[in-house]
Scaffold this motif. Structure first.
Motif, PDB file in Angstrom:
ATOM      1  N   VAL A  83       0.794  -1.297   0.190  1.00 41.57           N
ATOM      2  CA  VAL A  83      -0.070  -0.002   0.005  1.00 41.57           C
ATOM      3  C   VAL A  83       0.864   1.329   0.159  1.00 41.57           C
ATOM      4  N   GLY A  84       0.227   2.343  -0.503  1.00 34.55           N
ATOM      5  CA  GLY A  84       0.819   3.602  -0.257  1.00 34.55           C
ATOM      6  C   GLY A  84       2.290   3.826  -0.807  1.00 34.55           C
ATOM      7  N   ALA A  85       3.188   4.464   0.017  1.00 37.76           N
ATOM      8  CA  ALA A  85       4.413   4.851  -0.306  1.00 37.76           C
ATOM      9  C   ALA A  85       5.304   3.593  -0.529  1.00 37.76           C
ATOM     10  N   GLY A  86       4.949   2.336   0.131  1.00 40.08           N
ATOM     11  CA  GLY A  86       5.865   1.183  -0.042  1.00 40.08           C
ATOM     12  C   GLY A  86       5.417   0.665  -1.443  1.00 40.08           C
ATOM     13  N   ALA A  87       4.259   0.721  -1.777  1.00 39.49           N
ATOM     14  CA  ALA A  87       3.893   0.004  -3.201  1.00 39.49           C
ATOM     15  C   ALA A  87       4.319   1.002  -4.157  1.00 39.49           C
ATOM     16  N   GLU A  88       4.546   2.309  -4.273  1.00 41.24           N
ATOM     17  CA  GLU A  88       5.033   3.303  -5.153  1.00 41.24           C
ATOM     18  C   GLU A  88       6.391   2.947  -5.239  1.00 41.24           C
ATOM     19  N   ALA A  89       7.043   2.746  -4.231  1.00 41.46           N
ATOM     20  CA  ALA A  89       8.708   2.474  -4.017  1.00 41.46           C
ATOM     21  C   ALA A  89       8.878   1.215  -4.843  1.00 41.46           C
ATOM     22  N   PHE A  90       7.830   0.248  -4.684  1.00 43.49           N
ATOM     23  CA  PHE A  90       8.298  -1.089  -5.403  1.00 43.49           C
ATOM     24  C   PHE A  90       8.018  -0.856  -6.816  1.00 43.49           C
ATOM     25  N   ALA A  91       7.115  -0.067  -7.244  1.00 46.04           N
ATOM     26  CA  ALA A  91       6.733   0.058  -8.622  1.00 46.04           C
ATOM     27  C   ALA A  91       8.033   0.937  -9.272  1.00 46.04           C
ATOM     28  N   GLN A  92       8.815   1.908  -8.338  1.00 41.24           N
ATOM     29  CA  GLN A  92      10.025   2.274  -9.105  1.00 41.24           C
ATOM     30  C   GLN A  92      10.955   1.263  -9.131  1.00 41.24           C
ATOM     31  N   ALA A  93      11.213   0.561  -8.157  1.00 40.53           N
ATOM     32  CA  ALA A  93      12.158  -0.666  -8.256  1.00 40.53           C
ATOM     33  C   ALA A  93      11.972  -1.520  -9.565  1.00 40.53           C
ATOM     34  N   GLN A  94      10.674  -1.819  -9.850  1.00 34.58           N
ATOM     35  CA  GLN A  94      10.248  -2.650 -10.951  1.00 34.58           C
ATOM     36  C   GLN A  94      10.352  -2.019 -12.332  1.00 34.58           C
ATOM     37  N   GLY A  95      10.480  -0.568 -12.369  1.00 38.67           N
ATOM     38  CA  GLY A  95      10.350   0.073 -13.585  1.00 38.67           C
ATOM     39  C   GLY A  95       9.022  -0.017 -14.173  1.00 38.67           C
ATOM     40  N   ILE A  96       7.987  -0.080 -13.362  1.00 37.66           N
ATOM     41  CA  ILE A  96       6.639   0.324 -13.763  1.00 37.66           C
ATOM     42  C   ILE A  96       6.390   1.641 -13.878  1.00 37.66           C
ATOM     43  N   ALA A  97       5.669   1.985 -14.922  1.00 41.14           N
ATOM     44  CA  ALA A  97       5.627   3.553 -15.406  1.00 41.14           C
ATOM     45  C   ALA A  97       4.773   4.188 -14.219  1.00 41.14           C
ATOM     46  N   ARG A  98       5.218   5.399 -14.081  1.00 42.17           N
ATOM     47  CA  ARG A  98       4.535   6.403 -12.929  1.00 42.17           C
ATOM     48  C   ARG A  98       4.038   7.727 -13.789  1.00 42.17           C
ATOM     49  N   GLU A  99       3.145   8.366 -13.267  1.00 36.66           N
ATOM     50  CA  GLU A  99       2.958   9.641 -14.157  1.00 36.66           C
ATOM     51  C   GLU A  99       2.465  10.631 -12.998  1.00 36.66           C
ATOM     52  N   LYS A 100       2.630  12.030 -13.429  1.00 32.24           N
ATOM     53  CA  LYS A 100       2.339  13.097 -12.681  1.00 32.24           C
ATOM     54  C   LYS A 100       0.823  13.251 -12.596  1.00 32.24           C
ATOM     55  N   PRO A 101       0.359  14.158 -11.532  1.00 30.81           N
ATOM     56  CA  PRO A 101      -0.881  14.124 -11.161  1.00 30.81           C
ATOM     57  C   PRO A 101      -1.896  14.244 -12.347  1.00 30.81           C
ATOM     58  N   GLU A 102      -1.564  15.430 -13.053  1.00 31.72           N
ATOM     59  CA  GLU A 102      -2.190  15.931 -14.353  1.00 31.72           C
ATOM     60  C   GLU A 102      -2.533  14.738 -15.321  1.00 31.72           C
ATOM     61  N   TYR A 103      -1.865  13.807 -15.419  1.00 28.74           N
ATOM     62  CA  TYR A 103      -2.248  12.551 -16.214  1.00 28.74           C
ATOM     63  C   TYR A 103      -3.544  12.199 -15.754  1.00 28.74           C
ATOM     64  N   PHE A 104      -3.700  11.771 -14.540  1.00 28.37           N
ATOM     65  CA  PHE A 104      -4.771  11.157 -14.050  1.00 28.37           C
ATOM     66  C   PHE A 104      -6.041  12.048 -13.982  1.00 28.37           C
ATOM     67  N   ARG A 105      -5.989  13.340 -14.024  1.00 30.34           N
ATOM     68  CA  ARG A 105      -7.090  14.086 -13.792  1.00 30.34           C
ATOM     69  C   ARG A 105      -7.988  14.227 -14.864  1.00 30.34           C
ATOM     70  N   THR A 106      -9.119  14.284 -14.911  1.00 29.28           N
ATOM     71  CA  THR A 106     -10.192  14.509 -15.950  1.00 29.28           C
ATOM     72  C   THR A 106     -10.971  15.807 -15.492  1.00 29.28           C
TER      73      THR A 106
END
Length: 350
Positions: free
Chosen positions: A142-165
């Protein structure tokens, strides 16, 4: 009369179909809620096109002999990338105007599962959930730990404006105004749930998988986690049954809805259409909840019960023909309508 039941406010629609035993099967959903025939034609067309693209992406994996988890991942990635739905890009906002997305995937053949919750910058949460399943000894991050794992795995991340509609932002602003005035939200379904995406698949080896991805509830408290990433609640698969839910998550957690459906199928030998309808169209509404689900057994039988006006849904059975539907009166020739609200009370009809 049965027809009158089907068109009551919470008239429950169940769709059942038998697939050819020789072919793979894929079923997807993109949320249940208040879906009326006054939807602008362009939006209706766009939603149907998006569902079709997701079906085609997942089914291509199945036809190539890939495992069911690949089909689920492929379909959900397409839906997460489409801003029409409440998952990935296009997710709803928390009360504080932030994003917190959840996802889960489960391999029914091995009972391996992975999930993530409260991630804010992962482009495709379903890919991160799968990485948790395949590359950690854990089930949920969850949360920051999951995002750190995404970074380590090379899984794409985006800035907030990408998600906003703008549509999702305005939904939050309306909810905040109603909160400040002490009024209930004018659109209860939008306030609670709308657009969660899910997929279940049966591959050529007879193995099942399920996955679900969501932005959660509009105007939810920061830190709230719903049923989608909870194995057994919104997502579950085993050797004989796979389920992905969409609806008011707290009720799916309280009933352990996805697992409850599969328990009926595997332990009580209840047909999947009836098992799914008993949970989705009986137990959850009886507690005050609403929503729908997609379910699939190892023989390729499909169930798509929901107790709302409509549900974004699509399926490709063993014949290889894609079907998509939105409204409660669409069955597209897939099968019978189950009685509502209780699928076992047809004998008492007058």
């Amino acid at each position: 009369m049965k027809s009158r039941r089907l068109w009551s406010l919470f008239a429950a629609l169940g769709l059942a179909a038998s697939a050819h035993a020789s072919g793979p099967v894929l079923v997807i959903h993109a949320g249940a809620g208040v879906l009326r025939r006054d939807m602008p034609p362009a939006r209706d067309k766009a939603i149907r096109a998006a569902l079709t693209r997701a079906l085609e992406a997942g089914y291509a994996e199945l036809k190539a002999g890939k495992p069911s988890v690949d089909a689920v991942t492929a379909s959900l990635t397409v839906l997460e990338n489409d801003p029409l739905f409440n998952a990935g890009r296009g997710s709803v906002f928390t009360h504080d105007g932030t994003l917190e997305m959840d996802a889960a995937i489960m391999d029914g053949y091995t009972l391996r599962a992975g999930s993530v919750a409260a991630v804010s910058d992962v482009k495709n949460p379903i890919l991160l959930a799968r990485a948790v399943m395949e590359h950690t000894p854990h089930v949920m991050l969850v949360g920051a730990g999951a995002e750190a794992f995404a970074q380590a795995q090379g899984i794409a991340r985006e800035k907030p404006e990408y998600f906003r509609t703008e549509e999702r932002w305005q939904q939050l602003q309306q909810a905040l105004k109603e909160d400040a005035a002490g009024r209930p939200h004018a659109d209860a379904d939008t306030a609670r749930h709308f657009g969660t995406v899910g997929a279940v698949a049966l591959d050529v080896y007879g193995h099942l998988a399920a996955g679900t991805s969501t932005g959660g509830m509009n105007d939810k408290m920061p830190g709230r986690v719903g049923d989608s990433p909870i194995i057994g609640a919104g997502t579950y698969a085993n050797a004989g049954c796979a389920v992905s839910g969409t609806g008011w998550g707290e009720f799916y957690m309280r009933t352990v809805a996805a697992h409850a459906i599969c328990s009926r199928v595997m332990q009580q030998r209840v047909p999947i259409a009836r098992a799914a309808a008993e949970v989705i169209n009986q137990e959850i509404p009886a507690m005050g909840g609403s929503g729908g689900a997609i379910a699939l057994d190892d023989q390729g039988h499909i169930a798509i019960p929901f107790n709302t006006h409509g549900m974004f849904r699509g399926w490709i059975d063993g014949s290889g023909k894609p079907h998509v539907a939105i409204y409660g009166d669409e069955d597209d020739g897939t099968g019978e309508l189950l009685p509502a609200p209780a699928p076992d009370d047809a004998a008492s009809d007058d």
